[in-house]
Design an enzyme around this catalytic site. Structure first.
Site, short mmCIF file in Angstrom:
data_model
loop_
_atom_site.label_atom_id
_atom_site.label_comp_id
_atom_site.label_asym_id
_atom_site.label_seq_id
_atom_site.Cartn_x
_atom_site.Cartn_y
_atom_site.Cartn_z
N TRP A 188 -9.40 -2.24 0.28
CA TRP A 188 -8.46 -1.24 0.82
C TRP A 188 -8.88 0.34 -0.14
CZ3 TRP A 188 -5.01 1.79 -3.02
CH2 TRP A 188 -4.72 2.82 -2.11
N GLU A 229 -8.23 -2.74 4.97
CA GLU A 229 -7.03 -2.62 5.34
C GLU A 229 -6.31 -1.26 5.44
OE1 GLU A 229 -4.53 -3.89 1.43
OE2 GLU A 229 -3.11 -2.35 2.31
N LYS A 231 -3.92 2.34 6.11
CA LYS A 231 -2.70 3.12 5.90
C LYS A 231 -2.33 4.34 6.49
CE LYS A 231 -0.99 4.06 1.55
NZ LYS A 231 -0.94 3.47 -0.01
N ASP A 262 -0.78 -3.88 6.14
CA ASP A 262 0.28 -4.29 5.52
C ASP A 262 1.69 -3.41 6.22
OD1 ASP A 262 1.89 -3.03 2.92
OD2 ASP A 262 0.45 -2.95 1.91
N HIS A 265 2.75 0.26 5.44
CA HIS A 265 1.27 0.97 5.72
C HIS A 265 1.55 1.79 6.97
CE1 HIS A 265 -1.66 -0.06 2.46
NE2 HIS A 265 0.01 0.32 2.39
N HIS A 289 -0.33 -8.19 4.40
CA HIS A 289 0.25 -7.59 3.05
C HIS A 289 2.13 -7.71 3.60
CE1 HIS A 289 -2.79 -6.32 0.55
NE2 HIS A 289 -3.83 -7.23 0.23
N ASP A 299 7.19 -0.23 -1.47
CA ASP A 299 6.12 -1.53 -2.10
C ASP A 299 7.79 -2.16 -3.00
OD1 ASP A 299 3.85 -2.15 -1.16
OD2 ASP A 299 3.25 0.45 -2.26
N ASP A 329 2.43 -7.94 -1.20
CA ASP A 329 1.61 -6.71 -1.77
C ASP A 329 2.99 -5.33 -2.14
OD1 ASP A 329 0.29 -4.44 -3.19
OD2 ASP A 329 -0.39 -3.97 -0.59
#
Ligand code: RNT
Ligand code: ZN
Length: 421
Positions: A188, A229, A231, A262, A265, A289, A299, A329
């Site tokens: 990432w 990963e 985002k 994730d 994201h 994630h 998060d 995560d």
């Protein structure tokens, strides 16, 4: 605390209730045993690592809060993890970041890291029969200060980070070889623009070339699996992130890497649960994630909410567990960090168990017959089945505290250990 007799009785009744629906609670618990969750080491110290503990966390991510007692070195992090793992049923994995290397007080450049700097972690994991996962760290470093790493316009900066990622794949392979289970090494990067860029394509081209250079070394998938990963935006990269979803979806499909989804994201109303089946038709596999965005990629510790359950349903209903690697995560520095691990991991397991305690075949056949009335009625009735009794029995039978009792253990640990840091 509930007696063992009480828990057994409650379970017996729950088992009968589920059996009446054609659901086998024993099979569900056995299936849950086979679903390892990769606990992220970075919840234990707010993504600080041991390279230079005074370095600020950069990369547009943030751990807010100042709860006392955070781990200051690898020994402390490991005993905190030991405590958390003793309160979580089953055997799991640990997800490390490169900044958690142990270099014996000697400064080692990230590009020069090797398996020798992770021997204590390997030994710790081996003792527990756990696998390890890994991440190169491309933030919190002078060479990431421009906000660009693998897509930096300067070749020497790109080359530095390429070297670091290559080193990390070898470390991942060493983990996989030593522990007999492939390590997922996830890349990432935070690269992106705060304000509207003129050229979005050149950085993406450079990122593609850098990733290709990283992946040139042939490493056995029996030892290391690569993941990338995506985002949508970060703090300081609001206008454009180089490694966007479309970028990595295309990259993972053509290079046969795993794609990391994730939960934080994407756009705030967009969910990763709906991406799992679609992307798995084109990819070798996924890394998840599991996180909880609150208005942004904040998060937060995952709670047993609709999206967590939907993610678990997608894994379980399509029987895709062998192609989906479940990682956590989140990083909340405002609460006890050991408790954060326990809450988030147990919730993820609860969501998986709930998904396993379902008559999926019957529901799917109602759906195929356009019998949406029955589907809705059944799904809603399932919600008030005695799930709690099965979960409690699962915890008891796997030798971990039942219900809120685990919190007493975290409290004693806090008083005896964390408070003295
Ligand atoms: C950041 C990404 C990334 C990090 C870890 C620490 O937005 O989610 O996975 O959280 O690498
Ligand atoms: Zn992530």
């Amino acid at each position: 605390m509930m007696s063992e007799q009480f828990l057994n009785d409650a379970y017996r009744l729950a088992k009968e209730s589920y059996a009446a629906w054609g659901i086998d609670t024993e099979a569900a618990m056995a299936a849950l045993d086979a679903l390892p969750i990769s606990l992220h080491c970075w919840q234990g110290d707010d993504v600080t690592g041991f390279e230079a503990p005074d370095t600020a966390l950069t990369g547009g991510i943030m751990a807010t809060g100042a709860y006392p007692g955070k781990a200051r070195n690898a020994e402390e992090l490991r005993i905190d993890l030991d405590k958390a793992l003793s309160l979580i049923p089953g055997t799991h994995r640990l997800n490390l970041h490169a900044i958690y290397a142990e270099t014996g007080g000697k400064a080692v450049d990230r590009a020069d890291l090797g398996p020798e700097h992770f021997q204590n972690w390997i030994g710790w994991a081996k003792e527990k029969g756990m696998g390890l996962d890994f991440n190169p760290t491309l933030f919190s470093h002078p060479k990431s200060a421009d906000g660009f790493t693998l897509s930096h316009p300067d070749k020497s900066i790109r080359d530095y980070w390429i070297k670091h990622c290559q080193a990390c794949r070898r470390i991942g392979a060493a983990f996989g070889e030593a522990l007999g289970t492939p390590c997922v090494t996830n890349i990432w990067i935070a690269d992106g623009f705060k304000d509207v860029p003129v050229d979005r394509m050149s950085p993406r081209q450079r990122l593609m070339d850098s990733l290709d250079a990283i992946l040139t070394e042939n490493i056995s998938k029996a030892h290391n699996l690569d993941a990338v990963e995506s985002k949508l935006f970060g703090i300081g990269s609001e206008a454009c992130v180089v490694g966007s979803h479309e970028f990595y979806m295309g990259y993972a499909a053509t290079r046969k890497t795993l794609l990391c989804l994730d939960a934080g994201h994407f756009h705030p109303t967009e969910v990763i649960s709906n991406k799992i089946s679609a992307s798995l038709l084109f990819l070798e596999g996924l890394l998840l994630h599991v996180s909880r965005p609150v208005r942004w990629d904040s998060d937060h510790v995952v709670i047993l909410d609709d999206e967590l359950q939907a993610i678990a349903q997608e894994i379980v209903r399509h029987k895709q567990a062998d192609r989906i690697h479940i990682g956590l995560d989140f990083f909340d520095a405002s609460i006890n960090r050991v408790a954060a691990w326990v809450i988030g991991t147990r919730n993820t397991q609860k969501a998986l168990l709930l998904a396993l305690l379902e008559n999926t075949g019957e529901l799917a056949s109602m759906e195929r017959d356009f019998n949406y009335t029955d589907r809705l009625a059944y799904l809603e009735e399932l919600k008030s089945m005695p799930f709690g009794a099965v979960w409690d029995y699962y915890c008891m039978s796997r030798g971990v505290p039942v219900g809120r009792v685990w919190l007493d253990e975290v409290k004693s640990y806090e008083a005896a250990t964390l408070a003295k840091r």
